[in-house]
Design an enzyme around this catalytic site. Structure first.
Site, PDB file in Angstrom:
ATOM      1  N   GLU A 178      -4.999  -5.180  10.536  1.00  0.00           N
ATOM      2  CA  GLU A 178      -3.998  -4.134  10.742  1.00  0.00           C
ATOM      3  C   GLU A 178      -4.271  -3.429  12.069  1.00  0.00           C
ATOM      4  OE1 GLU A 178      -2.134  -2.836   6.772  1.00  0.00           O
ATOM      5  OE2 GLU A 178      -3.899  -1.601   7.059  1.00  0.00           O
ATOM      6  N   LYS A 181       0.132   4.253  -0.111  1.00  0.00           N
ATOM      7  CA  LYS A 181      -0.465   5.424   0.567  1.00  0.00           C
ATOM      8  C   LYS A 181      -0.248   6.668  -0.301  1.00  0.00           C
ATOM      9  CE  LYS A 181      -0.165   3.018   4.904  1.00  0.00           C
ATOM     10  NZ  LYS A 181      -0.059   3.045   6.356  1.00  0.00           N
ATOM     11  N   SER A 190       3.821  -2.307  10.208  1.00  0.00           N
ATOM     12  CA  SER A 190       5.280  -2.365  10.365  1.00  0.00           C
ATOM     13  C   SER A 190       5.880  -3.712   9.957  1.00  0.00           C
ATOM     14  CB  SER A 190       5.684  -1.992  11.801  1.00  0.00           C
ATOM     15  OG  SER A 190       5.236  -0.684  12.103  1.00  0.00           O
ATOM     16  N   ASN A 239       0.866  -1.180   0.000  1.00  0.00           N
ATOM     17  CA  ASN A 239       0.000   0.000   0.000  1.00  0.00           C
ATOM     18  C   ASN A 239       0.899   1.224   0.000  1.00  0.00           C
ATOM     19  OD1 ASN A 239      -1.771   2.051   0.511  1.00  0.00           O
ATOM     20  ND2 ASN A 239      -2.419   1.308   2.532  1.00  0.00           N
ATOM     21  N   HIS A 273      -9.479   0.828   5.110  1.00  0.00           N
ATOM     22  CA  HIS A 273      -8.182   1.032   5.753  1.00  0.00           C
ATOM     23  C   HIS A 273      -8.366   1.932   6.978  1.00  0.00           C
ATOM     24  CE1 HIS A 273      -4.085   2.300   6.518  1.00  0.00           C
ATOM     25  NE2 HIS A 273      -3.720   1.206   5.871  1.00  0.00           N
ATOM     26  N   GLU A 296      -6.735   4.328   8.074  1.00  0.00           N
ATOM     27  CA  GLU A 296      -6.570   5.769   7.810  1.00  0.00           C
ATOM     28  C   GLU A 296      -7.829   6.349   7.178  1.00  0.00           C
ATOM     29  OE1 GLU A 296      -2.824   5.388   5.754  1.00  0.00           O
ATOM     30  OE2 GLU A 296      -1.933   4.764   7.655  1.00  0.00           O
ATOM     31  N   GLY A 306       2.805   2.133  10.819  1.00  0.00           N
ATOM     32  CA  GLY A 306       3.738   3.252  10.678  1.00  0.00           C
ATOM     33  C   GLY A 306       4.469   3.612  11.961  1.00  0.00           C
TER      34      GLY A 306
END
Ligand code: 13P
Length: 251
Positions: free
Chosen positions: A166, A11, A212, A9, A94, A96, A172
């Protein structure tokens, strides 16, 4: 036997020119890899990447998709546009998108139905925040995201769906879930899916871990019984990291 599926991904990284160059390198480096691979560029970079990967086994995914077919939805990208551009997989829900852009389970579910109607494969993302985990709500959150996200989807459509676990606190941050913690969450997700669709659908469901993932931890994660792949963010942006992730040592 579940075939490993590793997706990058990107992003909000990689301009069209950068994406084109990177995808070409990736394709060269990953020829003949026995793993299913996808990359998810930003919308505007998708055509350049599709052009480079059109004869490759690496699939092109989108990071999001509109929850309507077409019309007055400024800034959105429709399923038909993605299809026409050569996208075959869409990532939905996702964290985010959920936390920064307010996507609810109901919105994710609407997108998922639309994606299936347009014959995309879907990566449905789920995962808890640190606060939810620490307050003992891990299973409640995962169950809600799975049940609500898949509402109205019938068992036959499940072969088009991958779930990505996730944990938000691992995204991150450099903090990876331990292989055991990730495996426990994956096993729980499989149990929820078994409750909805039965054993054979649950056993063939691909569940990716994301948060990560790096060359140094991918093999330990992939060695776990219920971890069938990875959804990789930061480490999918360089050949030095993404290639060893995709070619992880299977044990
Ligand atoms: P990182 O690999 O950068 O933690 O991101 C994970 C992720 O969100 C992939 O979708």
């Amino acid at each position: 036997m579940r075939k490993p599926f590793i997706a990058g991904n990107w992003k909000m990284n990689m301009t069209p020119s950068e994406g084109r160059a990177f995808a070409a390198e990736l394709d060269k480096a990953l020829k003949h890899t026995p793993v299913r691979i996808a990359v998810a560029p930003p919308f505007i970079t998708i055509p350049a990447v599709v052009e480079v990967l059109k004869h490759s086994s690496i699939q092109v995914a989108s990071q999001n998709m509109a929850d309507h077919e077409s019309g007055a939805y400024t800034g959105e990208v429709s399923p038909a546009m993605l299809k026409d551009a050569g996208v075959s997989v869409v990532i939905l829900g996702h964290s985010e998108r959920r936390s920064l852009y307010g996507e609810t389970d109901a919105v994710v579910n609407a997108k998922l139905h639309l994606a299936l109607k347009h014959e995309f494969d879907v990566i449905l993302c789920v995962g808890e925040t640190l606060e939810e985990r620490e307050s003992g709500k891990l299973e409640e959150v995962l169950k809600r995201q799975i049940v609500e996200g898949l509402k109205g989807v019938n068992g036959h459509a499940m072969s088009a769906i991958t779930v990505a676990y996730e944990p938000v606190w691992a995204i991150g941050t450099g903090k990876t879930a331990t292989p055991q913690d990730a495996n426990d969450a994956h096993a729980f997700i499989r149990t929820v899916v078994e409750g909805l669709y039965g054993k054979s659908v649950a056993e063939s469901l691909i569940i990716q871990y994301g948060g990560s993932v790096k060359p140094s931890n991918v093999s330990d994660l992939m060695a776990m019984e219920h971890i069938d792949g990875a959804l990789v963010g930061g480490a999918s942006l360089t050949l030095e990291q993404f290639v060893p992730i995709v070619t992880f040592d299977a044990r």
